[in-house]
Design a protein around this motif. Structure first.
Motif, mmCIF file in Angstrom:
data_model
loop_
_atom_site.group_PDB
_atom_site.id
_atom_site.type_symbol
_atom_site.label_atom_id
_atom_site.label_comp_id
_atom_site.label_asym_id
_atom_site.label_seq_id
_atom_site.Cartn_x
_atom_site.Cartn_y
_atom_site.Cartn_z
ATOM 1 N N ASN A 254 3.413 -2.566 4.213
ATOM 2 C CA ASN A 254 2.780 -3.371 3.174
ATOM 3 C C ASN A 254 1.276 -3.200 3.276
ATOM 4 O OD1 ASN A 254 4.804 -4.642 1.656
ATOM 5 N ND2 ASN A 254 5.126 -6.207 3.215
ATOM 6 N N GLY B 92 9.186 -2.070 -3.355
ATOM 7 C CA GLY B 92 9.420 -3.344 -4.024
ATOM 8 C C GLY B 92 8.458 -3.712 -5.129
ATOM 9 N N ASN C 276 11.437 -12.401 -1.753
ATOM 10 C CA ASN C 276 11.454 -11.486 -0.618
ATOM 11 C C ASN C 276 12.140 -10.189 -1.049
ATOM 12 O OD1 ASN C 276 10.275 -13.487 0.987
ATOM 13 N ND2 ASN C 276 12.270 -14.300 1.592
ATOM 14 N N MET C 277 11.816 -9.103 -0.399
ATOM 15 C CA MET C 277 12.318 -7.813 -0.877
ATOM 16 C C MET C 277 13.805 -7.623 -0.571
ATOM 17 S SD MET C 277 10.774 -4.037 -0.298
ATOM 18 C CE MET C 277 11.611 -2.571 -0.888
ATOM 19 N N SER D 47 6.528 -4.943 -0.532
ATOM 20 C CA SER D 47 7.380 -6.077 -0.887
ATOM 21 C C SER D 47 6.573 -7.155 -1.614
ATOM 22 C CB SER D 47 8.016 -6.678 0.365
ATOM 23 O OG SER D 47 7.027 -7.172 1.259
ATOM 24 N N PRO E 187 14.701 -7.987 -4.963
ATOM 25 C CA PRO E 187 15.024 -6.634 -5.402
ATOM 26 C C PRO E 187 16.350 -6.125 -4.843
ATOM 27 C CG PRO E 187 12.695 -6.794 -4.913
ATOM 28 C CD PRO E 187 13.306 -8.106 -4.509
ATOM 29 N N CYS F 152 9.304 -8.954 3.609
ATOM 30 C CA CYS F 152 10.025 -7.717 3.317
ATOM 31 C C CYS F 152 11.506 -7.839 3.677
ATOM 32 C CB CYS F 152 9.386 -6.548 4.050
ATOM 33 S SG CYS F 152 9.973 -4.950 3.456
ATOM 34 N N GLY G 225 5.467 -4.656 -5.110
ATOM 35 C CA GLY G 225 4.844 -5.932 -4.772
ATOM 36 C C GLY G 225 3.496 -6.194 -5.407
#
Length: 549
Positions: A263, A152, A221-222, A241, A133, A245, A154
């Motif tokens: 998260n 994100g 991964n974020m 994420s 992202p 992250c 996720g």
């Protein structure tokens, strides 16, 4: 027990453990000064490039154009004002501070198709994944600051274990779509995700057509930063994420200050911070509430990590809080390039599976050394308060219902470049109220965990000390407050000094010693009269292996 206040850290550094110190931490040692970025005052708002804060308009182009323009004019600040801003992947540029105003929510899109496949890195090895992202490569002088939030999305990427959901949560998740496996114990967000999870995916080296059929499985991964210098993350919140992250890789001179990472506790691979092959960094006053490891130090995996050969080094972590993670402060298991010169102080871990978690396995190789920890307070730890484990099995550190966590009988193997090493740790001033095990040290038959000092600790746990295949371990002024029948268990360990060990009254057995390679066990300055029996030795323990004074 009196803890050392503030950042008066690591007062005793011997010539045997040479390590630089950071004067800014107040401990009198010189680490390389962490360089922080500086920016021109010029500020440009993403609104001037057509961005709309309605939660519906996709602002990817506007945000990236604002960053590119700011970079072209020599840098400055790109402002994300208050509001809900929907976007696809954002690419950072040198000399740009992406600043999120208070009340700004940068919401990354849940449309997986807008994240292209790219060549990147995953769990310490080259890999093809979806673009992060937010990302940057080969940059200098960059920052993400402010009081806003980056989300994100996720949930649309992650698989979820049935065991981590209530019945109602699971029913809602299944009803939302996706795919459930035949065992009905895992949910996947799409057919592609399910397909990828059930095949031996080659991380890299295949044509892109190979990965397109399992694209949804290749979670990004974020925040991905590769080979960047002078990085500042300050004030902002990163949340939700798809996988890890925050992932700086091969970066230098980074500062994380007052950052929050959130998260869901069930987030698969939902690490908070993964510093991989990075050097010269400061992490302070940050909060992590995540689904996997909280603050994690890595340096590549197996052969690729050893070939890269770049350790994570010269890092200070202080005044941080970690909730609901697999580990509070973690090294490994991908540490094949080595880790050295880490200083961790004045942190709290609450409800994590493990507190201080140092993990590796055969095949990793790499040396982890010169690790200094001072002032850690923990509550409600599900597993071990302090863990050195060279048998990491890539699964949750606390067994699920019905699973076993017992170590199988494993024969000695020859030493090789894949043999990992843990050595030269100093851990001081630790308290833990509630854990499964106070201290677990589990080395390899061919490579012991070596040169560990744990001093001034009060650990309340169901089990006390378990020490297997260890060498030159010293516990000094340690309280092991456990209801277990046996307070300390030592197996095939050498040069172990237990000095002023405190425990509850009327313990059945203070110490059990076993293993034909056990020798030089010293129990000093410890009142053995409070136990019903002081020491029990197995028949295979060599004579004169134990000294009590």
């Amino acid at each position: 027990m009196k803890l050392i206040a503030g950042s008066a850290l690591f007062l005793i550094l011997t010539a045997f453990y040479p390590a630089p110190t950071d004067k800014s931490a107040g401990n009198g040692v010189d680490l390389p000064q962490v360089q922080t970025p500086t920016f021109k005052k010029d500020t440009v708002s993403i609104s001037k490039f057509g961005a709309v804060a309605d939660g519906l308009t996709l602002n990817t182009s506007a945000i990236n154009k604002a960053i590119e323009q700011c970079n072209r004019i020599g840098g400055g600040v790109v402002l994300i004002p208050r509001g809900l801003w929907l976007t696809g992947p954002v690419t950072l540029k040198s000399n740009v501070n992406l600043h999120l105003a208070e009340g700004a929510l940068l919401q990354f899109s849940d449309q997986r198709s807008i994240y292209p496949l790219v060549s990147t890195n995953w769990e310490g090895e080259d890999a093809v994944r979806n673009q992060a992202p937010i990302s940057g490569t080969d940059l200098e002088n960059i920052a993400i600051t402010g009081k806003g939030i980056l989300d994100g999305a996720g949930d649309v990427w992650r698989m979820v274990k049935r065991s981590k959901m209530t019945d109602d949560q699971w029913a809602k998740l299944v009803a939302s779509g996706g795919v459930v496996n035949d065992k009905k114990d895992m949910w996947y967000p799409s057919e592609q995700s399910f397909k990828g999870a059930n095949m031996a995916v080659k991380k890299s080296g295949q044509p892109m057509t190979y990965y397109e059929g399992i694209k949804d499985f290749l979670r990004p991964n974020m925040l991905s930063l590769l080979r960047c210098k002078r990085i500042l993350l300050e004030g902002v919140t990163f949340q939700n994420s798809p996988a890890w992250c925050l992932h700086p890789l091969l970066c230098e001179h980074f500062t994380l200050r007052k950052v929050t990472v959130k998260n869901p506790w069930y987030a698969q691979n939902g690490d908070g911070l993964d510093l991989e092959s990075c050097r010269n960094g400061l992490v302070e006053d940050c909060t992590f509430d995540v689904g996997d490891d909280g603050i994690c130090i890595k340096s590549g995996r197996d052969e690729q990590g050893r070939k890269r050969g770049i350790p994570t080094e010269n890092i200070i972590v202080r005044n941080c809080r970690v909730y609901h993670a697999h580990g509070g402060f973690v090294i490994g298991s991908e540490m094949s390039g080595g880790v050295r010169n880490l200083y961790v102080s004045n942190c709290q871990f609450m409800g994590t599976d493990v507190g201080l978690r140092f993990k590796t396995t055969r095949g990793r190789g790499g040396v982890v050394e010169n690790i200094f920890v001072d002032g850690i307070d923990m509550t409600n730890i599900a597993g071990e308060a302090i863990l050195f484990d060279m048998y990491y099995a890539a699964k949750d550190p606390v067994p699920q219902h019905g699973e076993s966590n017992e170590l199988p009988e494993i024969p000695v193997q020859p030493l090789s470049e894949g043999t990992p090493q843990f050595r030269s740790f100093q851990i001081r001033n630790v308290t833990c109220k509630g854990a499964e095990t106070g201290i677990l040290v589990r080395g390899l038959p061919e490579m012991a965990v070596k040169d560990i000092l744990i001093e001034n600790a009060v650990l309340q746990s169901r089990k006390g000390l378990v020490c297997i295949e260890a060498e030159n371990i010293r516990l000094k002024n340690v309280a092991l407050l456990t209801p277990a029948k046996t307070v300390m268990q030592l197996q095939n360990s050498r040069s172990i000094t237990l000095d002023n060990i405190r425990y509850v009254d009327k313990a059945d057995l203070l110490m059990h010693v076993s293993g034909d390679r056990t020798k030089e066990i010293r129990l000093l300055n410890t009142d053995t009269s409070r136990a019903k029996k002081a020491v029990e030795t197995a028949s295979n323990v060599p004579a004169n292996a134990l000294t009590m004074k």
